[in-house]
Scaffold this active site. Sequence first.
Site, mmCIF file in Angstrom:
data_model
loop_
_atom_site.group_PDB
_atom_site.id
_atom_site.type_symbol
_atom_site.label_atom_id
_atom_site.label_comp_id
_atom_site.label_asym_id
_atom_site.label_seq_id
_atom_site.Cartn_x
_atom_site.Cartn_y
_atom_site.Cartn_z
ATOM 1 N N CYS B 164 11.697 -25.768 -32.364
ATOM 2 C CA CYS B 164 12.229 -26.703 -31.392
ATOM 3 C C CYS B 164 13.649 -27.078 -30.468
ATOM 4 O O CYS B 164 13.965 -27.400 -29.702
ATOM 5 C CB CYS B 164 11.896 -28.169 -32.391
ATOM 6 S SG CYS B 164 9.952 -28.236 -33.092
ATOM 7 N N HIS B 304 17.045 -35.823 -29.505
ATOM 8 C CA HIS B 304 16.343 -34.393 -30.453
ATOM 9 C C HIS B 304 15.458 -35.755 -30.836
ATOM 10 O O HIS B 304 14.150 -35.462 -30.088
ATOM 11 C CB HIS B 304 16.621 -34.377 -31.252
ATOM 12 C CG HIS B 304 15.960 -33.413 -31.776
ATOM 13 N ND1 HIS B 304 14.827 -32.482 -30.502
ATOM 14 C CD2 HIS B 304 15.408 -33.298 -32.914
ATOM 15 C CE1 HIS B 304 14.068 -31.019 -32.044
ATOM 16 N NE2 HIS B 304 13.902 -31.712 -33.071
ATOM 17 N N GLU B 315 19.609 -37.462 -37.396
ATOM 18 C CA GLU B 315 20.092 -37.601 -35.786
ATOM 19 C C GLU B 315 21.510 -38.881 -35.587
ATOM 20 O O GLU B 315 22.543 -38.267 -35.188
ATOM 21 C CB GLU B 315 20.078 -36.969 -34.879
ATOM 22 C CG GLU B 315 19.685 -37.112 -33.346
ATOM 23 C CD GLU B 315 18.956 -36.768 -32.319
ATOM 24 O OE1 GLU B 315 17.608 -37.174 -32.683
ATOM 25 O OE2 GLU B 315 19.894 -36.407 -31.589
ATOM 26 N N LYS B 336 11.305 -37.793 -25.627
ATOM 27 C CA LYS B 336 10.030 -38.036 -26.974
ATOM 28 C C LYS B 336 9.315 -38.986 -27.034
ATOM 29 O O LYS B 336 7.517 -39.362 -27.362
ATOM 30 C CB LYS B 336 10.351 -37.476 -28.116
ATOM 31 C CG LYS B 336 11.367 -35.520 -27.932
ATOM 32 C CD LYS B 336 10.893 -34.909 -29.021
ATOM 33 C CE LYS B 336 11.549 -33.554 -28.900
ATOM 34 N NZ LYS B 336 12.555 -33.678 -28.648
ATOM 35 N N HIS B 341 6.344 -34.462 -28.538
ATOM 36 C CA HIS B 341 7.666 -33.058 -28.953
ATOM 37 C C HIS B 341 7.017 -32.081 -28.631
ATOM 38 O O HIS B 341 5.900 -31.819 -28.899
ATOM 39 C CB HIS B 341 7.487 -33.500 -30.356
ATOM 40 C CG HIS B 341 8.561 -32.479 -30.691
ATOM 41 N ND1 HIS B 341 9.540 -31.555 -30.101
ATOM 42 C CD2 HIS B 341 9.273 -32.463 -32.338
ATOM 43 C CE1 HIS B 341 9.929 -30.709 -30.578
ATOM 44 N NE2 HIS B 341 10.381 -31.442 -31.537
ATOM 45 N N PHE B 400 13.012 -25.786 -36.969
ATOM 46 C CA PHE B 400 13.132 -25.145 -38.371
ATOM 47 C C PHE B 400 13.589 -23.893 -38.250
ATOM 48 O O PHE B 400 13.204 -22.983 -37.078
ATOM 49 C CB PHE B 400 11.253 -24.963 -38.266
ATOM 50 C CG PHE B 400 10.445 -25.998 -38.624
ATOM 51 C CD1 PHE B 400 10.846 -27.636 -38.263
ATOM 52 C CD2 PHE B 400 8.693 -26.600 -38.831
ATOM 53 C CE1 PHE B 400 10.406 -28.719 -38.922
ATOM 54 C CE2 PHE B 400 8.084 -27.394 -38.669
ATOM 55 C CZ PHE B 400 9.011 -28.428 -38.628
#
Lengths: 76, 414
Positions: B164, B304, B315, B336, B341, B400
């Site tokens: 991502c 994010h 975050e 998002k 996403h 990830f």
Amino acid sequence: MAVEEKLIDIIADQLSVDKAKVVPGASFIDDLGADSLDLVELIMAMEEAFDIEIADEVAEKIVTVQDAIDHINKIS
Amino acid sequence: MVKRRVVVTGIGLVSPVGTGVERSWEALCAGRSGIGHITRYDASGQAVRIAAEVKDYNSDEHFEPKQARHLELFVQYAVVAAREALKDSGFQITPENAPRVGSIIGCGMGGLPVIEKYVQVLHTKGERRITPFFIPMAIPNMGAGQVSIFLGTKGPNLSLTTACAAGTHAVGEAFRAISTGDCDLAFTGGSEGVICPMAFAGFHAMKALSTRNDEPEKASRPFDRDRDGFIIGEGGGVLLLEELEHAKARGAKIYAEMAGYGMSGDAYHIAAPPEDGGGAILCMGNALADAGMGPGDIDYINAHGTSTPLNDEIETRAIKKVFGEQAARLAVSSTKSMTGHLLGGAGGIEAVITALALKHQMAPPTINLEQPGPECDLDYVPGQARAMEIRAAMSNSFGFGGTNAVMIMKRYEP
């Protein structure tokens, strides 16, 4: 004739060309814009549609539309 | 060595809120959700039946039938967005300048739908029915590859596959490639197209996805108390980055200037961020240092903000640590909430959105933020876009594997 018509449909569809261009003398690579990967996929589509198997050494000799018609008429 | 300045001179978007920059930006500023029930295939048997699909896209408008059949959607989205960026920029690629133009495009997964399809063909019909186009369709660098082929760019041709974070890493690497002289321009960003059962099954097994199937438009709710996971989105965002003197010489319009890029690794877990947000803190700090900026210089953060319980809280913690008392002053939003996403495409569309925020001096909103979750106490621009002064903006992406990328753009001042 049925074989020929069906084959022309398959070729026109696979190579995204106008059916009128799919004449017996047309070369897949020189006239119909295929590359080597397109040719492999085209042979697979023929195998699937006519329920046949075309060996690699035979497939290499299928260069024009007429070659394909002749081969399928011969074995089916 | 003196680093060359790099500016944004073209942008393109294919997003769940619209195909094309104008349509997408208008929807984002209006706070419209691009999330709905899955229509690409019958998903009625799935636990997760909602997604952010690209809805107004018809591949026949962009490609010949034979081309389209051999291009996975993630590739098509990259090419279509790159063409829009090229047109927008007014730049002409010629045989003379092509070697100085790069294609650097991120992607998290690649051709998962075609892999899923041909695994079934392999098991039901055997290996002789695997198309020779299977591998070139599936490999994740084909977005960058096909942008190069369709547009004729001959400079660096790279794909970043950092989950991502891929889109933001791509933009950062393109910025570096131009600033250090590998090329003068680069099409960069990210794309993804994995609306297919394997993606939903896989992410759902991780409990990463929202299961708010009955209210798709409310399912992506970053920083909200009732957020329950992210929504898989698809699309692509591509920017044309250009060396400043090159852009000035041809009288290009300039959206924004690239200011900084930072990277880091969590060294912690395959999917979860560390509680203290250590990797994100390090990454934002690295980007600020690269830009020669301090916490007081940033006005807007495109977060994010995935809408997962873990990300949004951690975050927020990381932003507060990096920005200290300046954090309360920041506008922080997660687009998002509207686009879902886009995985490896997220950093691409969010870089385009960040450039638009700077150009229009407008922060797009976080929608569906009704009751902020515990520890989520920043100004997330809830509900409505906000006209405000934005001197510089940051875009965060975390992936990830514990991989982090942060990019900073600033208002262009000659």
